[in-house]
Design an enzyme around this catalytic site. Sequence first.
Site: not given
Ligand code: NAD
Length: 252
Positions: A192, A16, A161, A19, A159, A67
Amino acid sequence: MSLETGLSGKVAIVTGGARGIGRAIVETLAREGVTVNFFYKGNVEAALAVEQACQAFSGQAHAMQVDVTDPAACARAVEDVYDRCERIDVLVNNAGIVRDNLLAIMEDDEISSVLQTNLGGVFNTVRPVIPFMMSQRAGRIINLSSVAGVKGGRGQANYAASKGAVDALTRALAVELSSRRILVNAVAPGVIETEMSQQVRDLADDEVKSRILLKRYGQAQEVANAVTFLASDLATYITGQILYVDGGFKMA
Ligand code: NAD
């Protein structure tokens, strides 16, 4: 004393990575001299933009459309990285999704897609990577968890879980892989500023901020810094831990 990360010349896989937090991790590792192979789901333009941003500072980043819910695709991609780079030092499981809803009215797909991506995706990348790290007798696995794994929020049963399971998987793997000197940890962000948290920030900005000790949201770079630390020579005696990068969320 100067602090050396020891990351230059290492090889990483980041899922991922096109972005948000994933992109910040890719760019930060690349700046440290890591050859970063990052998986992206479908947005080719965003992936190319990350490659170009890294090229601008002579960083090595290689985009791969994978994916994480597809185990065969993950296995093929891991083999491909090893064939090209001849080692895999760091795996960062960052790909994740949210599908918030109240559980009573949650659709089957809202449950299965979140579990398949956030938890299944970790299994799908870790399993093919382990044999390579075991034969190297070294490696770092860093999973992106969330504060939601321990501090539940309304509408986030699926989420929460998935992330609680990532915490458990992190600790179990740390035990299983310690004899091969593979260190396994998780980074658990709070709120974030990325696209993922946009809806929550739009709906309840003041309320959410009031529950954060530092009274602001985190930046993707602040999470990437923690991931980079855990991947580095500065964290050689840390395994099985969940590192919270949350500004003191739900402590206020
Ligand atoms: P985001 O949605 O901006 O980015 C997530 C990325 O994962 C995207 O590029 C998306 O295309 C990719 N992705 C999703 N499904 C996918 C798949 N099946 N195969 C390959 N890529 C896939 O989210 P983010 O905020 O950058 O989050 C990154 C991580 O941090 C995640 O695991 C999220 O759960 C965790 N997180 C984020 C926050 C927050 O507040 N943003 C808080 C706690 C945890």
